[in-house]
Design an enzyme around this catalytic site. Structure first.
Site, PDB file in Angstrom:
ATOM      1  N   HIS A  85      11.974 -36.799  30.066  1.00 50.93           N
ATOM      2  CA  HIS A  85      13.373 -36.917  30.498  1.00 50.93           C
ATOM      3  C   HIS A  85      13.924 -38.242  29.959  1.00 50.93           C
ATOM      4  O   HIS A  85      13.564 -39.310  30.449  1.00 50.93           O
ATOM      5  CB  HIS A  85      13.400 -36.893  32.033  1.00 50.93           C
ATOM      6  CG  HIS A  85      14.756 -36.992  32.648  1.00 50.93           C
ATOM      7  ND1 HIS A  85      15.267 -36.013  33.478  1.00 50.93           N
ATOM      8  CD2 HIS A  85      15.718 -37.952  32.586  1.00 50.93           C
ATOM      9  CE1 HIS A  85      16.469 -36.375  33.898  1.00 50.93           C
ATOM     10  NE2 HIS A  85      16.763 -37.553  33.372  1.00 50.93           N
ATOM     11  N   CYS A 132      22.926 -42.699  36.440  1.00 52.52           N
ATOM     12  CA  CYS A 132      22.229 -42.878  37.711  1.00 52.52           C
ATOM     13  C   CYS A 132      22.976 -43.912  38.527  1.00 52.52           C
ATOM     14  O   CYS A 132      23.187 -45.032  38.070  1.00 52.52           O
ATOM     15  CB  CYS A 132      20.791 -43.338  37.475  1.00 52.52           C
ATOM     16  SG  CYS A 132      19.919 -43.660  39.026  1.00 52.52           S
ATOM     17  N   ASN A 146      22.190 -38.239  30.117  1.00 47.49           N
ATOM     18  CA  ASN A 146      20.946 -37.700  29.591  1.00 47.49           C
ATOM     19  C   ASN A 146      21.115 -37.309  28.131  1.00 47.49           C
ATOM     20  O   ASN A 146      22.229 -37.168  27.627  1.00 47.49           O
ATOM     21  CB  ASN A 146      20.566 -36.445  30.384  1.00 47.49           C
ATOM     22  CG  ASN A 146      20.258 -36.748  31.830  1.00 47.49           C
ATOM     23  OD1 ASN A 146      19.138 -37.028  32.181  1.00 47.49           O
ATOM     24  ND2 ASN A 146      21.284 -36.697  32.671  1.00 47.49           N
ATOM     25  N   HIS A 160      17.221 -40.727  28.770  1.00 44.52           N
ATOM     26  CA  HIS A 160      18.650 -41.060  28.782  1.00 44.52           C
ATOM     27  C   HIS A 160      19.002 -41.707  27.446  1.00 44.52           C
ATOM     28  O   HIS A 160      18.163 -42.322  26.801  1.00 44.52           O
ATOM     29  CB  HIS A 160      18.971 -41.989  29.955  1.00 44.52           C
ATOM     30  CG  HIS A 160      18.986 -41.278  31.269  1.00 44.52           C
ATOM     31  ND1 HIS A 160      20.141 -41.035  31.981  1.00 44.52           N
ATOM     32  CD2 HIS A 160      17.984 -40.714  31.991  1.00 44.52           C
ATOM     33  CE1 HIS A 160      19.853 -40.369  33.084  1.00 44.52           C
ATOM     34  NE2 HIS A 160      18.549 -40.165  33.113  1.00 44.52           N
TER      35      HIS A 160
END
Length: 300
Positions: free
Chosen positions: A208, A241, A250, A210
């Site tokens: 994951h 976030c 993302n 960003h």
């Protein structure tokens, strides 16, 4: 030299949850439903639909129960985030069968996020995960600040591996390991995911990233070489976030899918339909969509 790459990659779409949670203006519920439907029509088979969190802290997710009720199907994995007992109890009132929980490797990040140390969070979640598994739920553990923290700086790789180990011992099905503030570099991505792949061959491993410093695609490329074939991405590059100052969205689903397709890696995702899904939500966003593929192709 031949690069070692997977033949097929699974995209886990996090736009409806991780992507929209930072939007200040409430995105209408029906529009969220249409967005999710559009993403599924594009070929997305795994998705984070919403969060069962306090509406006081994340007002955007106040329609979680309605979103979950209307968006379930048997075509893939429909995941909801539920960070604590209260959220899990709300999940039990729905037909959802896949839950995501999260803990930050960084104590400071975790305390600012959910007012608990990393260990306190784990201690609270361990019996909940056991209970979920007994009820035959799919459990995804999201590991925040796996590389860097906005408060503590660089995170030791061993600390990330240790947290992952503890989650695996609780019985989770998947580890989603996140570069929460977009600070990781490709060599760090390769090193961590190679270690994870070696230590947890039987757990689903998902990366994951960003795109804060425009390194998400290069980090994904490095993770591919480490053998990772699952990636969290967000349509339109939405996200951020609230507890990680300066974190950008993302990795954009459309940019990742385009790169993978160019490399001959199968995703089963239709880029044209993906753009149509993004267009549904675009007018309601607080910031413009800046993903390269969208800017080049959406309004042709």
């Amino acid at each position: 030299m031949t690069l070692q790459m997977p033949e097929k990659v699974t995209i886990i779409e996090v736009g409806p949850r991780d992507g929209l949670q930072n939007e200040k203006a409430f995105v209408p519920t029906d529009l969220k439903k249409d967005f999710i439907k559009g993403l599924k029509n594009a070929g997305i088979t795994e998705m984070e639909l919403t969060s069962f969190v306090s509406p006081k802290w994340v007002p955007q997710m106040r329609d979680a129960a309605e979103i979950a009720a209307s968006s379930l199907d048997n075509r893939g994995r429909n995941i909801v985030l539920a960070p604590n007992r209260k959220g899990i109890d709300r999940v039990y009132t729905t037909n959802v069968k896949a839950v995501a929980v999260f803990v930050g490797v960084s104590n400071t990040f975790n305390q600012k996020n959910i007012n608990k140390t990393t260990q306190e969070s784990l201690d609270e979640l361990a019996p909940i995960i056991k209970e979920l598994k007994e009820k035959e739920f799919f459990v995804r553990a999201c590991i925040s600040t796996a590389f860097y923290c906005p408060y503590e700086g660089k995170i030791k790789q061993e600390d990330t591996l240790n947290l992952c180990r503890q989650f695996v011992e609780t019985g989770v099905d998947e580890l989603s390991v996140a570069d929460t503030i977009g600070m990781a570099a490709p060599h760090e991505s390769y090193a961590l995911f190679s270690s994870l792949k070696k230590e947890f061959p039987d757990v689903l491993l998902t990366a994951h990233f960003h795109d804060t410093r425009k390194l998400a695609l290069t980090n994904i490329f490095a993770a591919l070489q480490a053998g990772i074939d699952r990636f969290d991405t967000s349509a339109g590059g939405l996200g951020g976030c609230p507890f990680a100052p300066g974190a950008a969205g993302n990795a954009a689903t459309e940019d990742v899918v385009y790169m993978l397709q160019r490399m001959g890696i199968e995703t089963n995702i239709d880029l044209e339909k993906l753009l149509e899904a993004i267009k549904i939500v675009e007018p309601h966003l607080s910031r413009p969509i800046e993903s390269t593929y969208y800017l080049r192709h959406a309004h042709q």
